[in-house]
Write a protein that holds these residues in place. Structure first.
Motif, short mmCIF file in Angstrom:
data_model
loop_
_atom_site.label_atom_id
_atom_site.label_comp_id
_atom_site.label_asym_id
_atom_site.label_seq_id
_atom_site.Cartn_x
_atom_site.Cartn_y
_atom_site.Cartn_z
N SER A 299 0.84 -1.20 0.00
CA SER A 299 0.00 0.00 0.00
C SER A 299 0.87 1.25 0.00
N ARG A 300 1.90 1.23 0.84
CA ARG A 300 2.77 2.41 0.94
C ARG A 300 3.57 2.62 -0.35
N GLN A 301 4.02 1.53 -0.92
CA GLN A 301 4.76 1.65 -2.18
C GLN A 301 3.85 2.26 -3.26
N THR A 302 2.61 1.82 -3.29
CA THR A 302 1.65 2.38 -4.24
C THR A 302 1.46 3.86 -3.98
N LEU A 303 1.32 4.20 -2.72
CA LEU A 303 1.13 5.60 -2.35
C LEU A 303 2.30 6.46 -2.83
N LEU A 304 3.51 5.98 -2.57
CA LEU A 304 4.68 6.75 -2.96
C LEU A 304 4.69 7.03 -4.45
N ILE A 305 4.39 6.01 -5.24
CA ILE A 305 4.38 6.19 -6.68
C ILE A 305 3.28 7.15 -7.11
N GLU A 306 2.12 7.00 -6.50
CA GLU A 306 1.02 7.88 -6.89
C GLU A 306 1.31 9.33 -6.57
N ILE A 307 1.86 9.55 -5.40
CA ILE A 307 2.15 10.94 -5.03
C ILE A 307 3.24 11.50 -5.92
N LEU A 308 4.23 10.69 -6.21
CA LEU A 308 5.28 11.17 -7.10
C LEU A 308 4.72 11.51 -8.48
N GLU A 309 3.88 10.63 -9.00
CA GLU A 309 3.31 10.88 -10.33
C GLU A 309 2.49 12.16 -10.35
N LYS A 310 1.66 12.30 -9.35
CA LYS A 310 0.82 13.51 -9.31
C LYS A 310 1.65 14.76 -9.09
N SER A 311 2.66 14.65 -8.25
CA SER A 311 3.53 15.80 -8.00
C SER A 311 4.19 16.26 -9.29
N LEU A 312 4.64 15.28 -10.08
CA LEU A 312 5.30 15.61 -11.33
C LEU A 312 4.34 16.33 -12.27
N LYS A 313 3.12 15.86 -12.30
CA LYS A 313 2.13 16.47 -13.19
C LYS A 313 1.84 17.91 -12.78
N VAL A 314 1.64 18.10 -11.49
CA VAL A 314 1.29 19.45 -11.04
C VAL A 314 2.48 20.40 -11.18
N LEU A 315 3.65 19.86 -10.97
CA LEU A 315 4.84 20.72 -11.07
C LEU A 315 5.26 20.98 -12.51
N HIS A 316 4.81 20.11 -13.40
CA HIS A 316 5.29 20.19 -14.79
C HIS A 316 5.20 21.57 -15.45
N PRO A 317 4.08 22.28 -15.35
CA PRO A 317 4.04 23.58 -16.01
C PRO A 317 5.12 24.55 -15.52
N PHE A 318 5.49 24.40 -14.26
CA PHE A 318 6.47 25.32 -13.70
C PHE A 318 7.90 24.87 -13.99
N MET A 319 8.15 23.57 -13.84
CA MET A 319 9.49 23.03 -14.05
C MET A 319 9.40 21.86 -15.04
N PRO A 320 9.24 22.19 -16.30
CA PRO A 320 8.92 21.14 -17.26
C PRO A 320 10.06 20.14 -17.53
N PHE A 321 11.29 20.62 -17.48
CA PHE A 321 12.39 19.74 -17.89
C PHE A 321 12.64 18.61 -16.90
N VAL A 322 12.84 18.97 -15.64
CA VAL A 322 13.18 17.93 -14.66
C VAL A 322 12.01 16.97 -14.47
N THR A 323 10.79 17.50 -14.54
CA THR A 323 9.64 16.61 -14.36
C THR A 323 9.50 15.64 -15.53
N GLU A 324 9.73 16.14 -16.75
CA GLU A 324 9.66 15.26 -17.92
C GLU A 324 10.75 14.20 -17.87
N GLU A 325 11.94 14.61 -17.43
CA GLU A 325 13.06 13.67 -17.35
C GLU A 325 12.77 12.56 -16.33
N ILE A 326 12.24 12.94 -15.18
CA ILE A 326 11.92 11.93 -14.18
C ILE A 326 10.80 11.01 -14.70
#
Length: 718
Positions: free
Chosen positions: A672-699
């Motif tokens: 459950s926790r592993q799933t959570l970590l991935i989900e939060i990371l994925e969502k974080s990347l999406k929300v951050l993407h407009p502001f920091m597009p390069f590093v988020t796309e790379e990750i």
RNA sequence: GCGCGAUUAGCUCAGUUGGUAGAGCAACCCGUUUACACCGGGAAGGUCGUAGGUUCGAGUCCUACAUCGCGCACCA
């Protein structure tokens, strides 16, 4: 360290230099900057809501400065956000020939080479500036790319593209036929150095302390700071209500001794004279003063040119003919003194003089035959559009400034005596001076019988820039216009609230009966770290490309945005950007932790347990909040919120709490926790993407996600 | 002269409809135990320009003033 599962890139600190150009190339080659490709590949569809921004075209003649970096960032944030939302998103890039500005840059170059434009054939000069500009345009475009701009390069427009030139000339023709442009003898702002007239927005006021002279003018004492204009003064003006001068009648003639001998002056009564100022008496020089010109118009008085186009005195000045006004002044004062006409001198008179915004030469008002746009009817329509709420301003108070400007506008001089621009398609009569619009170059005779010759002037840059939302969407062709116009947002510098915004509103209403945009977002100036304006003379100019080289584009972008409210100036320091470089690395290391905590192969996401579900729900609430900020142009808040969530909640709390769970024995909690970590990371990347597009796309490219697209076209989390 | 904006921690600035002050950077102390020293932990720091007013309650609303910045106008 033994972490066989994770991408070896993650074992080293994040390196923007090795990443950014590569990522940009992937984006560009994907075609997703173009909404047509997005439709083709199912990212959006034809029925989706369009979202359009037309880029304020940077000068093609130079590199980007910090202010450009800010506008590219803001517009890219909006564009990426809306693309991820599934809107039919278009950001049209452009390049501006920047008429007068570019010509000055090129003139300086010529000066250095010991040449002058006045010795060159206009067509040769045009060709040289064209080549120069086109060569520089590529540098500018490349800078825009380095900032991560996701604009549709296939639709890029240059303000001197042949079809744009043609359209702008057609607009002139239409306005001529509609009676909205006219040829007129009016006072213009004349720059003797650049040999051209300037609009109000191309002049500045500069405070000067100069001597102020009181002169005996027959029975009167007049005062002036400009004795060199006084040769032709044959009218003496006073207020009708002024008791001191009630013995003098309007139209009365008075003989008096003046600079070059006896003259006859005529008394004029006009209420525009300020009785409190000086002696309450003035003489007028209608050819070289706006105010005097208006008095002369009211009373139908003669107007005579005293100063020529190079700033030298004409024959009316008698002994002083041919002398430049800057040298003539003390000589004239000396003569007045000898003749006993000098009453007194105020040594320290403070006043403002109008100067050329580029060379600081004092503007000489001159009467010149020019093309003018009749502004009142156009401005009224623009005011109506704002009144009816069709255009909103961010920040709101700029609406007042817009209104003020539109309410007090005066007719707009669109003729410029420079070659670097769009030629005015007009003919002028050599006898009666009447002007005709002549798109097809076919008129030869004036109705008065005189010969027509071609107008050699070009349009004020803002005449074409004012049509920019239309021109960049292909006007008069309606294919794109019908979909993407009116544009959603016009994002530009707050100084352009006068120069540009009103003209775009006016032209779109005039040509297409639509507003040009629904929202105006105005950013402030980017200043140096002490909050002082960047200028070459102060040596505090920062080059955004240097900052990108040092800290990465992402770090620069988010540093420009966090806490930067619209309309407010920003103090940009290197320390500030450095902090966000660290943030990019923080995110990198978060990824490293998540990747090393989750089995890379065959990991299947599971249902979240109660406590983990609560954590993701809390994040969802924050995302909702951020989404609201995005919709309301509060990028300064949205960016700060995601920054803090990632650092202070995700990294500091969630990851720390995860460590014992991941290494513990409870398999269910662990998955459950592993799933959570991935989900939060994925969502974080999406929300951050407009502001920091390069590093988020790379990750994103590193994460083991099935059927993944580029992050730039992933769905914004709901 | 008219208008607009600003005045909050050392610096740069947030503070969305009024409900016991926040961030980044800098500075201070401690810490290199396995995501990250481009880091972590801790502590410190503000009578929110001044004076009134409205309110149960004001950084937030109103009035006046002060200082700074910007714009516009006038400058004969």
């Amino acid at each position: 360290m033994n972490e066989p599962n994770i991408d070896p890139k993650l074992l080293k600190p994040y390196n923007p230099k090795e990443t950014e150009d590569r990522i940009y190339k992937i984006w560009e080659e994907s075609g997703f900057f173009n909404p047509d490709v997005c439709i083709e590949k199912g990212v959006t569809d034809e029925k989706a809501k369009p979202f359009t921004i037309v880029m304020p075209p940077p000068n093609a003649n130079g590199r980007l400065h910090a202010g450009h970096a800010l506008f590219v960032t803001l517009e890219d944030i909006m564009t990426r956000y809306h693309r991820m939302k599934g809107d039919r998103t278009l950001w049209v890039p452009g390049a501006d020939h920047a008429g007068f500005e570019t010509q000055i840059v090129y003139e300086r170059k010529l000066e250095k080479e010991g040449r002058s434009r006045f010795d060159m054939k206009p067509e040769d000069l045009y060709k040289e500036i064209y080549d120069f500009t086109i060569a520089n345009k590529e540098f500018m475009e490349n800078d825009v790319r380095r900032l991560g701009a996701s604009c549709d390069w296939s639709r890029e427009k240059f303000t001197l593209d042949p079809e744009i030139v043609k359209t702008v000339q057609q607009t002139f023709d239409k306005m001529f036929k509609d009676g909205l442009v006219y040829r007129g003898d009016r006072i213009v702002n004349w720059c003797a150095k650049h040999q051209t007239s300037l609009s109000e927005v191309e002049t500045e006021f500069e405070e000067r302390t100069e001597p102020y002279y009181y002169l005996q003018y027959g029975p009167f004492v007049i005062s002036t700071s400009r004795p060199e204009t006084k040769f032709g003064d044959k009218y003496v003006v006073m207020n009708t209500k002024d008791e001191r001068y009630k013995e003098y009648k309007h139209g009365q003639k008075i003989e008096l001794e003046w600079i070059n001998g006896p003259i006859t002056t005529t008394v004029i009564k006009d209420d525009s004279v300020d009785m409190e100022f000086g002696t309450g008496i003035m003489t007028i020089t209608p050819w070289h003063s706006q105010v005097d010109f208006e008095i002369a118009e009211r009373h139908n008085l003669d107007k005579e040119q005293i100063i020529d186009w190079k700033g030298k005195l004409l024959p009316i000045a008698g002994d002083f003919v041919g002398i430049h006004i800057s040298k003539a002044r003390p000589m004239i004062i000396e003569k007045l003194k000898e003749k006993g006409l000098l009453v007194k001198i105020d040594e320290a008179y403070k006043h403002s003089v109008k100067t050329c915004f580029k060379c600081n030469t004092i503007i000489e008002p001159q009467i010149k035959d020019q093309w003018f746009v009749k502004m009142r009817p156009l401005a009224d329509r623009a005011l109506d559009a704002v009144d009816s709420g069709k255009i909103k301003f961010y920040p709101e108070n700029y609406e007042k400034i817009f209104r003020y400007w539109m309410t007090n506008t005066i007719d707009w001089n669109i003729s410029r005596q420079i070659v670097w621009g769009i030629p005015i398609p007009a003919k002028i009569c050599n006898i009666c001076k009447k002007g005709y619009s002549d798109l097809k170059d076919e008129l030869v005779k004036c109705e008065c019988g005189g010969e027509l010759h071609k107008d050699t002037d070009t349009f004020d840059t803002w005449f074409s820039s004012g049509q920019w939302t239309l021109l960049s969407l292909g006007y008069p062709d309606t294919k794109d216009l019908d979909i993407y116009h009116p544009t959603n947002v016009m994002e530009t510098g707050r100084d352009l609230i006068f120069k540009w915004i009103p003209r775009m509103v006016i032209f779109a209403l005039y040509l297409r009966d639509e507003v040009a945009f629904h929202n105006v977002y105005l950013h402030g100036l980017v200043n140096d770290e002490k909050g002082e304006k960047m200028s070459k003379s102060k040596g505090n100019v920062v080059n955004p490309i240097d900052l990108i080289d040092t800290f990465g584009s992402d770090a620069l972008r988010i540093a420009l945005v966090v806490g930067n409210t619209p309309g407010m100036d920003l103090a940009l320091s290197r320390d500030r950007i450095k902090g966000y470089k660290n943030f990019a690395n923080k995110l990198w290391n978060i990824t490293r932790f998540v990747m090393s905590s989750v089995p890379n192969d065959n990991f299947k996401k599971s249902e979240l347990n109660e406590s983990d579900k609560k954590i993701i729900d809390e994040f969802n609430i924050i995302i909702k909040d951020i989404t609201l900020d995005m919709e309301n142009f509060r990028f300064y808040m949205a960016s700060e919120k995601i920054y803090h969530y990632i650092w202070d909640t995700f990294a500091s709390i969630i990851i720390e709490e995860s460590k014992p769970i991941i290494s513990g024995g409870d398999e269910k909690s662990k998955i459950s926790r592993q799933t959570l970590l991935i989900e939060i990371l994925e969502k974080s990347l999406k929300v951050l993407h407009p502001f920091m597009p390069f590093v988020t796309e790379e990750i994103w490219s590193i994460l083991p996600i099935e059927n993944k697209k580029l992050l730039m076209v992933e769905k914004w989390p709901e």
